[in-house]
Design a protein around this motif. Structure first.
Motif, PDB file in Angstrom:
ATOM      1  N   VAL A  20       0.849  -1.189   0.000  1.00  0.00           N
ATOM      2  CA  VAL A  20       0.000   0.000   0.000  1.00  0.00           C
ATOM      3  C   VAL A  20       0.887   1.242   0.000  1.00  0.00           C
ATOM      4  N   HIS A  21       0.863   1.984  -1.113  1.00  0.00           N
ATOM      5  CA  HIS A  21       1.683   3.192  -1.227  1.00  0.00           C
ATOM      6  C   HIS A  21       0.867   4.474  -1.108  1.00  0.00           C
ATOM      7  N   THR A  22      -0.470   4.358  -1.240  1.00  0.00           N
ATOM      8  CA  THR A  22      -1.340   5.534  -1.146  1.00  0.00           C
ATOM      9  C   THR A  22      -2.534   5.187  -0.273  1.00  0.00           C
ATOM     10  N   LEU A  23      -2.683   5.908   0.834  1.00  0.00           N
ATOM     11  CA  LEU A  23      -3.781   5.677   1.769  1.00  0.00           C
ATOM     12  C   LEU A  23      -4.628   6.939   1.862  1.00  0.00           C
ATOM     13  N   ILE A  24      -5.929   6.766   1.675  1.00  0.00           N
ATOM     14  CA  ILE A  24      -6.869   7.878   1.642  1.00  0.00           C
ATOM     15  C   ILE A  24      -7.998   7.608   2.630  1.00  0.00           C
ATOM     16  N   TYR A  58      -8.838  12.857   2.573  1.00  0.00           N
ATOM     17  CA  TYR A  58      -7.633  13.112   3.362  1.00  0.00           C
ATOM     18  C   TYR A  58      -6.550  12.100   2.983  1.00  0.00           C
ATOM     19  N   ARG A  59      -5.373  12.576   2.615  1.00  0.00           N
ATOM     20  CA  ARG A  59      -4.240  11.688   2.396  1.00  0.00           C
ATOM     21  C   ARG A  59      -3.577  11.400   3.745  1.00  0.00           C
ATOM     22  N   ILE A  60      -3.339  10.121   3.988  1.00  0.00           N
ATOM     23  CA  ILE A  60      -2.725   9.662   5.227  1.00  0.00           C
ATOM     24  C   ILE A  60      -1.425   8.945   4.884  1.00  0.00           C
ATOM     25  N   ALA A  61      -0.398   9.142   5.686  1.00  0.00           N
ATOM     26  CA  ALA A  61       0.868   8.442   5.458  1.00  0.00           C
ATOM     27  C   ALA A  61       0.628   6.940   5.431  1.00  0.00           C
ATOM     28  N   ASN A  62       1.178   6.275   4.433  1.00  0.00           N
ATOM     29  CA  ASN A  62       0.893   4.842   4.286  1.00  0.00           C
ATOM     30  C   ASN A  62       1.426   4.004   5.449  1.00  0.00           C
ATOM     31  N   ASN A  63       2.421   4.538   6.164  1.00  0.00           N
ATOM     32  CA  ASN A  63       2.940   3.771   7.300  1.00  0.00           C
ATOM     33  C   ASN A  63       2.000   3.796   8.499  1.00  0.00           C
ATOM     34  N   MET A 185      -3.256   1.318  -4.016  1.00  0.00           N
ATOM     35  CA  MET A 185      -4.044   2.419  -3.444  1.00  0.00           C
ATOM     36  C   MET A 185      -5.139   1.836  -2.560  1.00  0.00           C
ATOM     37  N   ALA A 186      -5.427   2.505  -1.443  1.00  0.00           N
ATOM     38  CA  ALA A 186      -6.453   2.046  -0.502  1.00  0.00           C
ATOM     39  C   ALA A 186      -7.200   3.254   0.037  1.00  0.00           C
ATOM     40  N   MET A 187      -8.497   3.074   0.260  1.00  0.00           N
ATOM     41  CA  MET A 187      -9.325   4.178   0.741  1.00  0.00           C
ATOM     42  C   MET A 187     -10.359   3.675   1.738  1.00  0.00           C
ATOM     43  N   THR A 188     -10.480   4.353   2.875  1.00  0.00           N
ATOM     44  CA  THR A 188     -11.596   4.071   3.769  1.00  0.00           C
ATOM     45  C   THR A 188     -12.810   4.840   3.267  1.00  0.00           C
ATOM     46  N   CYS A 189     -14.003   4.280   3.501  1.00  0.00           N
ATOM     47  CA  CYS A 189     -15.195   4.720   2.761  1.00  0.00           C
ATOM     48  C   CYS A 189     -16.293   5.346   3.611  1.00  0.00           C
ATOM     49  N   GLY A 190     -15.940   5.948   4.734  1.00  0.00           N
ATOM     50  CA  GLY A 190     -16.938   6.645   5.527  1.00  0.00           C
ATOM     51  C   GLY A 190     -17.525   5.784   6.627  1.00  0.00           C
TER      52      GLY A 190
END
Length: 230
Positions: A20-24, A58-63, A185-190
């Motif tokens: 996971v390199h991009t966390l949203i 919101y972009r969140i650090a992947n770590n 890429m990963a995203m939380t959905c509310g």
């Protein structure tokens, strides 16, 4: 961050590792504006300012993504929120679950920072999105906290109250000019409103339930509270 998932597919079970390199974190992701307003007012009681856009990404650090059963936070002012987690791997979309754990004291100053300083615990199991997309609105999210030694229902509601993962992905791509929601890429959905108001707990348990296929994704984590010193 390397995440590992047991994929419970209608076709077969498999293990999947995702870098996971991009966390949203998708905020204010409800379909019903009245429900969004309720959540905005719920947070306003804690001093959180209104969002500049709906939804807001919101972009969140992947770590900050973790699958550990125990996480560390500073102080006693943070709390979890159950969210579906959509991620891409091998050209396919998958659904897991995660907690948008947030520092509520810092949230009154900056929502982005309040999300950034807390780990985002995620479960170790996931489904293929294609297996649930056709009956997505039937899914239910629930969470529990521990109060005075008792397991207490903290959140419960139909995922139909939230925008679909595909809708949120399209919104993110349009808002940021990103070409595609690609592998890693990963995203939380509310999330849904807290029963009895937002409050902290050292234990957070969450479930994404699929009544059509009679199965659930679950994860539980506990907190180590680090001292808040000045």
């Amino acid at each position: 961050m390397k995440a590992h998932f047991q994929i419970e597919s209608a076709n077969k079970a498999q293990e999947l590792s995702v870098d996971v390199h991009t966390l949203i974190v998708a905020g204010w992701a409800g379909r019903d504006m009245a429900a969004i307003e309720h959540h905005i007012e719920e947070l306003a009681e804690l001093g959180v300012p209104r969002p500049s856009a709906v939804p807001l990404y919101y972009r969140i650090a992947n770590n900050q993504l973790t699958q550990a059963a125990r996480v560390q936070v500073v102080g006693e002012n943070s709390s979890g929120e159950i969210e579906a987690l959509v991620f891409a791997a091998g050209g396919r979309l998958y659904i897991g679950l995660a907690s948008d754990h947030t520092d509520r004291k810092l949230e009154a100053y900056s929502v982005a920072l309040s999300k950034q300083v807390c780990a985002k615990p995620a479960g170790g199991a996931a489904w293929e999105y294609a297996d649930v997309e056709g009956h997505w609105d039937e899914l239910i999210v629930r969470s529990w906290i521990e109060e005075k030694g008792e397991r207490v229902l903290y959140q419960e509601g139909p995922i139909a109250s939230l925008r679909t993962p595909r809708d949120l992905i399209n919104g993110y791509l349009a808002a940021t000019g990103t070409a595609a929601f690609s592998d890693g890429m990963a995203m939380t959905c509310g999330t849904v409103a807290a029963i009895g108001g937002i409050r902290p707990s050292n234990v957070f348990e969450m479930e994404l339930h699929d009544p059509r296929l009679n199965r659930s994704l679950r994860h539980r984590y506990t907190l180590d509270i680090l001292p808040d010193v000045a």
